[in-house]
Design a protein around this motif. Structure first.
Motif, PDB file in Angstrom:
ATOM      1  N   GLU A   1       0.876  -1.151  -0.117  1.00 36.25           N
ATOM      2  CA  GLU A   1      -0.006  -0.280   0.034  1.00 36.25           C
ATOM      3  C   GLU A   1       0.871   1.310  -0.030  1.00 36.25           C
ATOM      4  OE1 GLU A   1      -3.374  -0.204   2.455  1.00 36.25           O
ATOM      5  OE2 GLU A   1      -3.067  -2.302   2.698  1.00 36.25           O
ATOM      6  N   SER A   2       1.726   1.425   0.975  1.00 38.36           N
ATOM      7  CA  SER A   2       2.517   2.764   1.138  1.00 38.36           C
ATOM      8  C   SER A   2       3.521   2.612  -0.150  1.00 38.36           C
ATOM      9  CB  SER A   2       3.215   2.888   2.273  1.00 38.36           C
ATOM     10  OG  SER A   2       2.811   2.284   3.550  1.00 38.36           O
ATOM     11  N   LEU A   3       4.112   1.760  -0.599  1.00 32.53           N
ATOM     12  CA  LEU A   3       5.054   1.928  -1.667  1.00 32.53           C
ATOM     13  C   LEU A   3       4.155   1.436  -3.136  1.00 32.53           C
ATOM     14  CD1 LEU A   3       8.040   0.258  -0.152  1.00 32.53           C
ATOM     15  CD2 LEU A   3       7.764   2.592  -0.803  1.00 32.53           C
ATOM     16  N   ALA A   4       2.703   1.458  -3.140  1.00 36.33           N
ATOM     17  CA  ALA A   4       2.091   1.252  -4.201  1.00 36.33           C
ATOM     18  C   ALA A   4       2.350   2.121  -5.298  1.00 36.33           C
ATOM     19  CB  ALA A   4       0.642   1.192  -4.121  1.00 36.33           C
ATOM     20  N   GLY A   5       2.819   3.420  -5.490  1.00 35.47           N
ATOM     21  CA  GLY A   5       3.096   4.214  -6.340  1.00 35.47           C
ATOM     22  C   GLY A   5       4.717   4.189  -6.660  1.00 35.47           C
ATOM     23  N   ASP A   6       5.330   3.347  -6.083  1.00 31.35           N
ATOM     24  CA  ASP A   6       6.837   3.534  -6.291  1.00 31.35           C
ATOM     25  C   ASP A   6       7.186   2.033  -7.003  1.00 31.35           C
ATOM     26  OD1 ASP A   6       9.533   4.091  -6.022  1.00 31.35           O
ATOM     27  OD2 ASP A   6       9.229   4.609  -3.908  1.00 31.35           O
TER      28      ASP A   6
ATOM     29  N   ALA B   1      11.839   5.709  -6.214  1.00 29.60           N
ATOM     30  CA  ALA B   1      11.477   7.147  -5.381  1.00 29.60           C
ATOM     31  C   ALA B   1      11.939   7.390  -3.948  1.00 29.60           C
ATOM     32  CB  ALA B   1      10.138   7.689  -5.758  1.00 29.60           C
ATOM     33  N   ALA B   2      11.444   6.240  -3.134  1.00 28.65           N
ATOM     34  CA  ALA B   2      11.630   6.365  -1.824  1.00 28.65           C
ATOM     35  C   ALA B   2      13.008   6.228  -1.205  1.00 28.65           C
ATOM     36  CB  ALA B   2      10.841   5.456  -1.024  1.00 28.65           C
TER      37      ALA B   2
ATOM     38  N   SER C   1      -1.502  -8.919  -6.644  1.00 26.68           N
ATOM     39  CA  SER C   1      -1.135  -8.139  -7.780  1.00 26.68           C
ATOM     40  C   SER C   1      -0.042  -8.726  -8.272  1.00 26.68           C
ATOM     41  CB  SER C   1      -0.824  -6.743  -7.284  1.00 26.68           C
ATOM     42  OG  SER C   1      -0.384  -5.842  -8.429  1.00 26.68           O
TER      43      SER C   1
ATOM     44  N   TYR D   1       0.241  -8.404 -11.904  1.00 32.30           N
ATOM     45  CA  TYR D   1       0.085  -8.107 -13.359  1.00 32.30           C
ATOM     46  C   TYR D   1       1.356  -7.670 -13.987  1.00 32.30           C
ATOM     47  CZ  TYR D   1       1.795  -3.599 -11.947  1.00 32.30           C
ATOM     48  OH  TYR D   1       2.609  -2.472 -11.676  1.00 32.30           O
TER      49      TYR D   1
ATOM     50  N   ILE E   1       6.430  11.066 -12.118  1.00 37.26           N
ATOM     51  CA  ILE E   1       5.937   9.377 -11.761  1.00 37.26           C
ATOM     52  C   ILE E   1       4.724   9.195 -12.254  1.00 37.26           C
ATOM     53  CG2 ILE E   1       5.889   7.791  -9.998  1.00 37.26           C
ATOM     54  CD1 ILE E   1       7.924   9.150  -8.435  1.00 37.26           C
TER      55      ILE E   1
ATOM     56  N   HIS F   1       5.199   6.197 -14.887  1.00 37.81           N
ATOM     57  CA  HIS F   1       4.783   4.785 -14.194  1.00 37.81           C
ATOM     58  C   HIS F   1       3.188   4.801 -14.614  1.00 37.81           C
ATOM     59  CE1 HIS F   1       8.876   5.230 -12.616  1.00 37.81           C
ATOM     60  NE2 HIS F   1       8.535   4.053 -11.880  1.00 37.81           N
TER      61      HIS F   1
ATOM     62  N   ASP G   1       2.004   0.929 -14.478  1.00 39.45           N
ATOM     63  CA  ASP G   1       1.952   0.437 -13.318  1.00 39.45           C
ATOM     64  C   ASP G   1       0.874   0.976 -12.061  1.00 39.45           C
ATOM     65  OD1 ASP G   1       4.103  -1.451 -13.331  1.00 39.45           O
ATOM     66  OD2 ASP G   1       5.632   0.182 -13.284  1.00 39.45           O
ATOM     67  N   LEU G   2       0.467   2.398 -12.576  1.00 38.86           N
ATOM     68  CA  LEU G   2      -0.592   3.027 -11.457  1.00 38.86           C
ATOM     69  C   LEU G   2      -1.596   2.276 -11.925  1.00 38.86           C
ATOM     70  CD1 LEU G   2       1.048   6.632 -11.136  1.00 38.86           C
ATOM     71  CD2 LEU G   2       1.091   4.860  -9.402  1.00 38.86           C
TER      72      LEU G   2
ATOM     73  N   ALA H   1      -2.542  -0.460 -13.332  1.00 36.96           N
ATOM     74  CA  ALA H   1      -2.540  -1.722 -12.985  1.00 36.96           C
ATOM     75  C   ALA H   1      -2.993  -1.831 -11.393  1.00 36.96           C
ATOM     76  CB  ALA H   1      -1.389  -2.480 -13.227  1.00 36.96           C
ATOM     77  N   ARG H   2      -2.174  -1.160 -10.697  1.00 33.67           N
ATOM     78  CA  ARG H   2      -2.491  -1.210  -9.302  1.00 33.67           C
ATOM     79  C   ARG H   2      -3.572  -0.635  -8.817  1.00 33.67           C
ATOM     80  NH1 ARG H   2       4.007   0.199  -7.858  1.00 33.67           N
ATOM     81  NH2 ARG H   2       4.734  -1.290  -9.386  1.00 33.67           N
TER      82      ARG H   2
ATOM     83  N   SER I   1       7.079   9.621  -3.304  1.00 24.61           N
ATOM     84  CA  SER I   1       6.578   7.976  -3.191  1.00 24.61           C
ATOM     85  C   SER I   1       5.646   8.067  -2.164  1.00 24.61           C
ATOM     86  CB  SER I   1       7.843   7.259  -2.729  1.00 24.61           C
ATOM     87  OG  SER I   1       7.621   5.968  -2.341  1.00 24.61           O
TER      88      SER I   1
ATOM     89  N   LEU J   1       2.268   9.289  -3.872  1.00 21.61           N
ATOM     90  CA  LEU J   1       1.781   8.256  -4.649  1.00 21.61           C
ATOM     91  C   LEU J   1       1.105   7.145  -4.099  1.00 21.61           C
ATOM     92  CD1 LEU J   1       4.300   9.123  -7.410  1.00 21.61           C
ATOM     93  CD2 LEU J   1       1.918   9.215  -7.790  1.00 21.61           C
ATOM     94  N   GLY J   2       1.686   6.625  -2.972  1.00 17.29           N
ATOM     95  CA  GLY J   2       1.054   5.522  -2.208  1.00 17.29           C
ATOM     96  C   GLY J   2      -0.466   5.875  -1.874  1.00 17.29           C
TER      97      GLY J   2
ATOM     98  N   VAL K   1      -2.665   6.135  -4.580  1.00 11.59           N
ATOM     99  CA  VAL K   1      -3.264   4.874  -5.388  1.00 11.59           C
ATOM    100  C   VAL K   1      -4.461   4.196  -4.251  1.00 11.59           C
ATOM    101  CG1 VAL K   1      -2.466   2.266  -5.364  1.00 11.59           C
ATOM    102  CG2 VAL K   1      -1.056   4.088  -6.579  1.00 11.59           C
TER     103      VAL K   1
ATOM    104  N   ARG L   1      -8.340   3.744  -5.227  1.00  8.26           N
ATOM    105  CA  ARG L   1      -8.940   2.405  -5.151  1.00  8.26           C
ATOM    106  C   ARG L   1     -10.125   2.463  -4.457  1.00  8.26           C
ATOM    107  NH1 ARG L   1      -3.569  -1.389  -3.003  1.00  8.26           N
ATOM    108  NH2 ARG L   1      -2.957  -2.055  -4.872  1.00  8.26           N
TER     109      ARG L   1
END
Lengths: 430, 430
Positions: free
Chosen positions: A146-151, A294-295, A335, A337, B24, B28, B31-32, B34-35, B312, B315-316, B319, B323
């Protein structure tokens, strides 16, 4: 708005973790109610030995028929803390079929059948949460997914087994050998009577499979994880590590290859520099280092096992799943994919520390160096020491593939002047 | 099932963090998608200086009218990375009124007006997420309010400001004074031209308020946080710390009182033992130590600031909020049901290291010790040194309330034999 009908929880297993889950559900009932938005009620506890006295648990809730419990139809959440593959797997899928969401602490099952369980959860629009399956109380699954879902996560490297870390820490700090340190771990309750799952790396490999799957959005099964235990680590290895400014840890390492198209997952002992944050993780603690685009570098540290810490992780999941249920939603599912290739160990690129017993005569180093060169493995440093016709040679390489290193070692063994390969250890975290 | 209509994101602010978020989102995008389960589209970027060239951002999306952007009505998520109180506060509440959820990195605003913002989000059934407001990329808000939702947190203690940690680390490792270390931090870009918010602890205090609120399910405002900067820390303090096997860190400490009914939050420099995990946090890194009933001791470590790490975290959250939006649910909102008393600094109980300049004559130690005893502050160790009629006395106390210590120091200042109180520093983490 507070709902008054309680959410019903079925607990499968009431050992060290399960009894602690039940205890906290009772003693912290008001807090859980406030945080969820509705009361939670322990509706049944499935156990193998019903006659055992379980303090604080209403005997009327206890049953030996776990299947009937998960089939009741009025259960909101099944908490599975039995462990092992069966009957846990069948009970979890039956729970989904009968309308329940599931919180599990079962690393072995998730590493082996995670995809099928996720598919069952999704088919029935239910949650499957399992923070407790990896690194006990340390929030890791949720931060990763979750926290790193955009990374973009590139590496997850950690100490995910407390028993082996206790043993290695003891060897490092006292100079003890493996057996002596294991005996102490057993006496103190850190190691089980049969320590195989821990010391041979099976437990850590299951966690590596789960972490790699989440980190790389790719299915990684237990069979995909290279596994090497730590029973062969010697006091001499620790002495060598110290000379290099390193210590030795059993690491689970999940990496994205430089080209981005494939990943690897592995568990083995490795030397890491004392300056690395993982080097100072003591005793039975766990810690996981995560590197992302990114992080940057993150580390998560805490107790990796034990009844209370594991129960904390189970209850965090229970609160989340109950909230989802109240809002009619489900949390993030599998996930996968990205479906990246999971490469074999031979493709892993790292550094190596190799100790050779060699004949103490002119030309040996040249012979050995030639073998490394022929296999494309570049040498960083060599240290020779010896007397009375016997000598040892310690070679530290630059980065090379595991396949190239394996080929090098095979060729070294064939040299007349090489009496034996005393140890091969990977060097990580530099 | 993939939805094809994209979720629309409005970005407020396009500085170091905002431009990285936009970058990002573009690089990305797959990826975003898909997630999240649907594409996300950057629908507008509000800036102050529209003529500045922003690589990778369609100039047609850029506007100076942030209010119009958040009022559009078709925006799913507003990402606020402007900082400061206004116009950020009004823009966020306007966004809720017009149907958007909000992701914010604004610690000052959340520390001051978190309750009102959460109320506005709840009124409109929208999400307010702000992982990036505390400790940059380190997942901390989510672990505290979700992973530990079934646990009872007793203490959160951390290094939450990278600038001051860089300065203190420099002083520790080189023996430099405060000004010299600050100058280096400024030259390297770790400190701003006006470093007040960092070095006086305002930034850390805002984060402490946010962390305490979440950890204790209680509203804690910025005004409730005791704050002491680190500009008075000297090379002599570091020398004293070293003699005690300690170093000095600027810590944010949120604690539940022993009776469980009240909490405190504070920011000040403190000595901590070198063996404590926070002692080895170097440079501009952040780390937060969390202690709870069931989980025990956890630590979260990583980069606490910077464009990419903060992006980062943003973006987490993005996402997660997207959702939630797709499933028609909202994530956890404010949890302040416990409504514990936030006690003043005088109630804090800890240990103290006090350096006194005293007359070098018989009876001084007895006088000083009497003052401590009269105020109920028990002495752990005393160290005397001196010559030529001048001496210094270093007293380390057992645990005592801040009020008792303050009374002690006031009385010490009135003694003829005490020439001055050179420094008072709290000792934590033991």
């Amino acid at each position: 708005m507070m709902r008054t009908r309680p959410l019903k929880v079925a607990l499968l297993g009431c050992g060290v973790v399960g009894s602690e889950v039940a205890r906290i559900m009772t003693t912290h009932a008001d807090d859980l109610t406030a945080r969820i938005g509705a009361p939670v009620e322990l509706a049944g506890v499935a156990v193998r030995r019903p006659d055992r006295v379980r303090e604080g648990i209403d005997q009327a809730l206890v049953t030996t028929d776990a299947t009937a419990l998960v089939k009741r139809g009025d259960i909101d959440v099944v908490v599975e803390v039995i462990g092992g593959i069966e009957p846990a797997r069948t009970l979890i899928t039956t729970a989904f079929e009968h309308g329940a969401s599931v919180v599990s602490a079962n690393k072995a099952l998730l590493a082996q059948d995670g995809a099928a369980l996720h598919a069952a959860a999704e088919e029935h629009d239910k949650d499957l949460y399992y923070e407790a399956a990896v690194a006990g109380a340390i929030p890791l699954i949720r931060p990763l997914r979750e926290s790193l879902a955009g990374d973009k996560i590139n590496r997850v490297m950690g100490i995910v087994n407390g028993t082996t870390n206790f043993i290695l820490d003891k060897m490092d700090s006292t100079g003890a050998g493996y057996q002596e340190a294991l005996d102490e771990a057993t006496a103190l309750g850190y190691a089980e009577a049969d320590p195989t799952a821990d010391v041979e790396g099976f437990d850590a490999a299951a966690k590596a499979a789960i972490l790699a799957g989440i980190a790389f959005h790719t299915r990684v099964r237990l069979d995909d994880v290279y596994r090497e235990g730590m029973t062969e680590v010697t006091a001499a290895d620790f002495a060598s590590a110290k000379e290099m400014g390193c210590t030795i840890k059993l690491l689970a390492i999940c990496e994205r290859a430089a080209d981005g198209a494939s990943v690897t997952a592995r568990v083995h002992p490795a030397m890491i520099p004392l300056s690395h944050p993982l080097a100072s993780v003591r005793g039975a603690y766990n810690a996981v280092f995560v590197e992302s685009d990114a992080a940057g570098q993150l580390m998560f540290y805490g107790p990796g096992a034990g009844g209370s810490p594991t129960a904390s992780a189970v209850l965090g999941d229970l609160v989340a799943v109950c909230r989802n249920r109240l809002s009619g939603a489900t949390g993030p599912g599998e996930s996968a994919y990205a479906a990246l290739t999971v490469s074999p160990m031979g493709d892993v690129v790292t550094r190596y520390h190799i100790s050779l017993d060699v004949a103490d005569k002119p030309g040996v180093l040249a012979q050995v160096a030639t073998v490394f060169a022929e296999h494309g493995v570049s040498i960083d440093t060599v240290r020779q020491s010896g007397k009375d016709g016997e000598a040892s040679l310690v070679v530290v390489t630059h980065r090379a593939s595991d396949a190239a290193l394996t080929g090098t070692v095979e060729a070294l063994r064939k040299l007349d002047t090489v009496r034996g390969v005393a140890s091969i250890m990977r060097v990580e975290g530099e």
